[in-house]
Design a protein around this motif. Structure first.
Motif, PDB file in Angstrom:
ATOM      1  N   VAL A  57       1.058  -1.217   0.131  1.00 31.89           N
ATOM      2  CA  VAL A  57      -0.018   0.083  -0.220  1.00 31.89           C
ATOM      3  C   VAL A  57       0.825   1.121  -0.021  1.00 31.89           C
ATOM      4  CG1 VAL A  57      -2.023   1.502   1.070  1.00 31.89           C
ATOM      5  CG2 VAL A  57      -1.901  -1.239   1.373  1.00 31.89           C
ATOM      6  N   TYR A  58       0.739   2.151  -0.994  1.00 28.09           N
ATOM      7  CA  TYR A  58       1.729   3.234  -1.155  1.00 28.09           C
ATOM      8  C   TYR A  58       1.047   4.445  -0.335  1.00 28.09           C
ATOM      9  CZ  TYR A  58       4.352   0.638  -4.433  1.00 28.09           C
ATOM     10  OH  TYR A  58       5.260  -0.156  -5.239  1.00 28.09           O
ATOM     11  N   TYR A  59      -0.411   4.843  -0.616  1.00 30.82           N
ATOM     12  CA  TYR A  59      -1.135   5.793  -0.063  1.00 30.82           C
ATOM     13  C   TYR A  59      -1.696   5.161   1.217  1.00 30.82           C
ATOM     14  CZ  TYR A  59      -4.439   9.749   0.689  1.00 30.82           C
ATOM     15  OH  TYR A  59      -5.040  10.554   1.174  1.00 30.82           O
ATOM     16  N   ARG A  60      -1.491   5.989   2.446  1.00 29.29           N
ATOM     17  CA  ARG A  60      -1.892   5.652   3.748  1.00 29.29           C
ATOM     18  C   ARG A  60      -2.854   6.836   4.112  1.00 29.29           C
ATOM     19  NH1 ARG A  60       1.369   2.338   6.792  1.00 29.29           N
ATOM     20  NH2 ARG A  60      -0.132   2.691   8.202  1.00 29.29           N
ATOM     21  N   PRO A  61      -4.340   6.854   3.783  1.00 34.09           N
ATOM     22  CA  PRO A  61      -5.035   7.878   4.449  1.00 34.09           C
ATOM     23  C   PRO A  61      -4.886   8.266   5.998  1.00 34.09           C
ATOM     24  CG  PRO A  61      -6.188   6.517   2.947  1.00 34.09           C
ATOM     25  CD  PRO A  61      -4.882   5.594   3.262  1.00 34.09           C
ATOM     26  N   GLU A  62      -4.919   6.960   6.588  1.00 31.22           N
ATOM     27  CA  GLU A  62      -4.909   7.479   8.291  1.00 31.22           C
ATOM     28  C   GLU A  62      -3.390   8.072   8.563  1.00 31.22           C
ATOM     29  OE1 GLU A  62      -2.724   3.388   7.745  1.00 31.22           O
ATOM     30  OE2 GLU A  62      -4.275   4.519   6.695  1.00 31.22           O
ATOM     31  N   ARG A  63      -2.389   7.433   7.902  1.00 29.22           N
ATOM     32  CA  ARG A  63      -1.109   8.216   8.289  1.00 29.22           C
ATOM     33  C   ARG A  63      -0.908   9.570   7.979  1.00 29.22           C
ATOM     34  NH1 ARG A  63       3.323   9.149  10.848  1.00 29.22           N
ATOM     35  NH2 ARG A  63       5.065   9.575   9.590  1.00 29.22           N
ATOM     36  N   GLU A  64      -1.599   9.943   6.983  1.00 30.82           N
ATOM     37  CA  GLU A  64      -1.554  11.289   6.336  1.00 30.82           C
ATOM     38  C   GLU A  64      -2.340  12.235   7.346  1.00 30.82           C
ATOM     39  OE1 GLU A  64      -1.983  12.447   2.457  1.00 30.82           O
ATOM     40  OE2 GLU A  64      -0.045  11.157   1.795  1.00 30.82           O
ATOM     41  N   ALA A  65      -3.517  11.687   7.668  1.00 29.11           N
ATOM     42  CA  ALA A  65      -4.230  12.339   8.546  1.00 29.11           C
ATOM     43  C   ALA A  65      -3.465  12.816   9.949  1.00 29.11           C
ATOM     44  CB  ALA A  65      -5.694  11.756   8.800  1.00 29.11           C
ATOM     45  N   GLN A  66      -2.956  11.532  10.429  1.00 28.30           N
ATOM     46  CA  GLN A  66      -2.151  11.634  11.765  1.00 28.30           C
ATOM     47  C   GLN A  66      -1.161  12.692  11.649  1.00 28.30           C
ATOM     48  OE1 GLN A  66      -1.051   7.769  12.101  1.00 28.30           O
ATOM     49  NE2 GLN A  66      -2.893   7.132  13.079  1.00 28.30           N
ATOM     50  N   VAL A  67      -0.436  12.611  10.533  1.00 24.47           N
ATOM     51  CA  VAL A  67       0.781  13.655  10.083  1.00 24.47           C
ATOM     52  C   VAL A  67       0.305  15.179  10.152  1.00 24.47           C
ATOM     53  CG1 VAL A  67       2.251  14.574   8.561  1.00 24.47           C
ATOM     54  CG2 VAL A  67       2.129  12.129   9.078  1.00 24.47           C
ATOM     55  N   SER A 271     -21.015  25.235   2.308  1.00 27.75           N
ATOM     56  CA  SER A 271     -20.032  24.478   2.169  1.00 27.75           C
ATOM     57  C   SER A 271     -20.389  22.966   1.603  1.00 27.75           C
ATOM     58  CB  SER A 271     -19.135  24.053   3.475  1.00 27.75           C
ATOM     59  OG  SER A 271     -19.992  23.770   4.589  1.00 27.75           O
ATOM     60  N   THR A 272     -19.506  22.318   1.012  1.00 23.56           N
ATOM     61  CA  THR A 272     -19.924  21.087   0.387  1.00 23.56           C
ATOM     62  C   THR A 272     -18.893  20.001   0.984  1.00 23.56           C
ATOM     63  OG1 THR A 272     -20.825  22.067  -1.624  1.00 23.56           O
ATOM     64  CG2 THR A 272     -20.158  19.684  -1.698  1.00 23.56           C
ATOM     65  N   ARG A 273     -19.592  18.756   1.350  1.00 22.32           N
ATOM     66  CA  ARG A 273     -18.751  17.651   1.912  1.00 22.32           C
ATOM     67  C   ARG A 273     -18.660  16.774   0.600  1.00 22.32           C
ATOM     68  NH1 ARG A 273     -20.864  12.953   4.907  1.00 22.32           N
ATOM     69  NH2 ARG A 273     -19.160  11.742   5.754  1.00 22.32           N
ATOM     70  N   PHE A 274     -17.379  16.215   0.488  1.00 22.36           N
ATOM     71  CA  PHE A 274     -16.978  15.340  -0.636  1.00 22.36           C
ATOM     72  C   PHE A 274     -16.421  14.104  -0.058  1.00 22.36           C
ATOM     73  CE2 PHE A 274     -16.668  19.654  -2.230  1.00 22.36           C
ATOM     74  CZ  PHE A 274     -17.040  19.583  -3.468  1.00 22.36           C
ATOM     75  N   LEU A 275     -16.720  12.931  -0.673  1.00 26.16           N
ATOM     76  CA  LEU A 275     -15.984  11.650  -0.022  1.00 26.16           C
ATOM     77  C   LEU A 275     -15.188  11.141  -1.293  1.00 26.16           C
ATOM     78  CD1 LEU A 275     -19.534   9.670   0.552  1.00 26.16           C
ATOM     79  CD2 LEU A 275     -17.877  10.942   2.363  1.00 26.16           C
ATOM     80  N   ILE A 276     -14.280  10.515  -0.391  1.00 30.40           N
ATOM     81  CA  ILE A 276     -12.939   9.810  -1.162  1.00 30.40           C
ATOM     82  C   ILE A 276     -13.341   8.457  -1.234  1.00 30.40           C
ATOM     83  CG2 ILE A 276     -10.411   9.495  -1.518  1.00 30.40           C
ATOM     84  CD1 ILE A 276     -11.095  12.544  -1.215  1.00 30.40           C
ATOM     85  N   ILE A 277     -13.393   7.695  -2.523  1.00 33.40           N
ATOM     86  CA  ILE A 277     -13.870   6.300  -2.589  1.00 33.40           C
ATOM     87  C   ILE A 277     -12.726   5.620  -3.142  1.00 33.40           C
ATOM     88  CG2 ILE A 277     -16.135   6.696  -2.705  1.00 33.40           C
ATOM     89  CD1 ILE A 277     -15.926   6.498  -5.915  1.00 33.40           C
ATOM     90  N   GLY A 278     -12.490   4.267  -2.716  1.00 33.13           N
ATOM     91  CA  GLY A 278     -11.363   3.343  -3.199  1.00 33.13           C
ATOM     92  C   GLY A 278     -11.729   1.829  -2.887  1.00 33.13           C
ATOM     93  N   ALA A 279     -10.977   1.056  -3.238  1.00 35.82           N
ATOM     94  CA  ALA A 279     -11.090  -0.408  -3.028  1.00 35.82           C
ATOM     95  C   ALA A 279     -10.453  -0.859  -1.547  1.00 35.82           C
ATOM     96  CB  ALA A 279     -10.496  -1.026  -4.187  1.00 35.82           C
ATOM     97  N   GLU A 280     -10.012  -0.203  -0.826  1.00 35.84           N
ATOM     98  CA  GLU A 280      -9.292  -0.723   0.370  1.00 35.84           C
ATOM     99  C   GLU A 280      -9.883  -0.171   1.527  1.00 35.84           C
ATOM    100  OE1 GLU A 280      -7.404  -3.257   0.187  1.00 35.84           O
ATOM    101  OE2 GLU A 280      -6.941  -2.970  -1.821  1.00 35.84           O
TER     102      GLU A 280
END
Length: 372
Positions: A57-67, A271-280
């Protein structure tokens, strides 16, 4: 400031400060490149594991949010925490591109608020691809052509985007992030527009609705023409001398237009809320949301029975929406957002209780709360 510094001329004082800024700039550049070299080492480790057939896994959403959260917590000003986080977002985006550029589909065309949301979340080093419809964004991610998609889900004044919710009924994709974007509408004109002869204003139907009072006041006689997107509105006025468009700043830059009036939305907190969708699925980040879809039988007390477990387990609901079933097998389909991650014990207990009274429960995803 010392007496010697006080006696210096303005140009001499500014020259000293500029020399200091140059030194700091060099230090910043060296540190960014040092970070980038670490990213390259991370990439090499991942490549080695991928060569052995291991899933990487290259992109880690939880890691980026923590940083980004740590960046905001540690920030001492004078830049705001959000501004500092935006700078780090771009650094992280550029470093990630050294490992593997993130590919993202978004609801287009170029210049839409959805593209702006995609760039806000992934940074400008991501490879973004414009899609003509929400369905196409889902299909592009499901096919593996891109890693992620960005779709709008709700606006603070106009409500939920039903087409996005409907796609989750049949899709296997997961929600792996969210973006909250403050929406500022601007009246745009082109180089051929005659400012005293504007009789037609193009925009998306929601944007026209969000600027209704302003239009009633300043352009009461102008025809309001709804088009597929604000970006489409921006493109249309390039060749019409009597037309203007309502769109965002990104569309103005994208199509070489001039902002005649800025921030013309009726509600300043729009304001508008957007969702990020992925397979994992996404591991916990420490501050997460979960979205689920629940089917209930049509009987008295169904909604009460559905919501009661959240109250009993002290799980905070953030949104509840109802949609008609497409299959006809379910009477109600509820889309529910709440605070917490699917791995939290309280959430597990709550979902077990919901499952006992529901026809079906589908977890759409657990993901980090929007940081920016």
């Amino acid at each position: 400031m010392s007496d010697n510094e006080t006696n210096l001329s303005e140009q001499e004082q500014l020259g000293k400060l500029r020399d200091c800024i140059d030194e700091v700039d060099q230090e910043i550049a060296e540190l960014i490149n040092k970070r980038a070299r670490f990213a390259q080492e991370v990439a090499q480790i991942k490549h080695d594991h991928a060569a052995l057939g291991q899933e990487v896994v290259y992109y880690r959403p939880e890691r980026e949010a923590q940083v980004l959260r740590k960046v905001m917590e540690r920030n001492q000003g004078p830049l705001s925490g959000e501004e500092m986080a935006r700078l780090f977002r771009e650094i992280m985006s550029a470093c990630l591109a050294l490992e593997r550029p993130v590919s993202v589909a978004y609801l287009g065309p170029e210049g839409t608020f959805t593209q702006q949301a995609a760039l806000k979340h992934f940074g400008h080093s991501a490879n973004t691809v414009s899609m003509p419809a929400i369905d196409d964004v889902f299909r592009e991610v499901e096919s593996g052509s891109v890693l992620y998609g960005v779709v709008p889900v709700e606006n603070s004044t106009e409500g939920v985007i039903n087409h996005t919710l409907d796609n989750f009924m049949t899709s296997s994709l997961k929600i792996c992030g969210e973006v909250e974007l403050r929406i500022h509408h601007n009246l745009l004109v082109s180089e051929v527009t005659k400012l005293d002869s504007i009789t037609r204003i193009y925009s998306h139907s929601q944007s026209l609705a969000q600027c209704r009072k302003w239009l009633d006041n300043y352009y009461p006689m102008a025809e309001r023409v709804a088009v597929a997107s604000n970006a489409e509105a921006a493109k249309r006025i390039k060749g019409e001398w009597n037309s203007a468009a309502i769109a965002g700043e990104l569309a103005a830059r994208q199509y070489g237009l001039t902002i005649l009036n800025e921030k013309i939305e009726d509600q300043p907190d729009n304001s508008t809320r957007f969702l990020i969708i992925g397979a994992e699925a996404v591991p916990p980040s420490g501050e997460d949301k979960t979205s689920i879809m629940v089917a209930m039988k049509n009987k008295p007390g169904a909604l009460h029975n559905l919501l009661q477990p959240f109250h009993e387990n002290n799980v905070d609901l953030t949104r509840v929406e109802t949609r008609p079933s497409k299959t006809g097998a379910w009477s109600y389909v509820f889309f529910i957002d709440f605070n917490g991650h699917i791995q939290d014990e309280r959430v597990k207990k709550t979902l077990d209780q919901v499952d006992a009274c529901a026809t079906d429960v589908k977890v759409l995803g657990s993901y980090p709360k929007a940081v920016l």
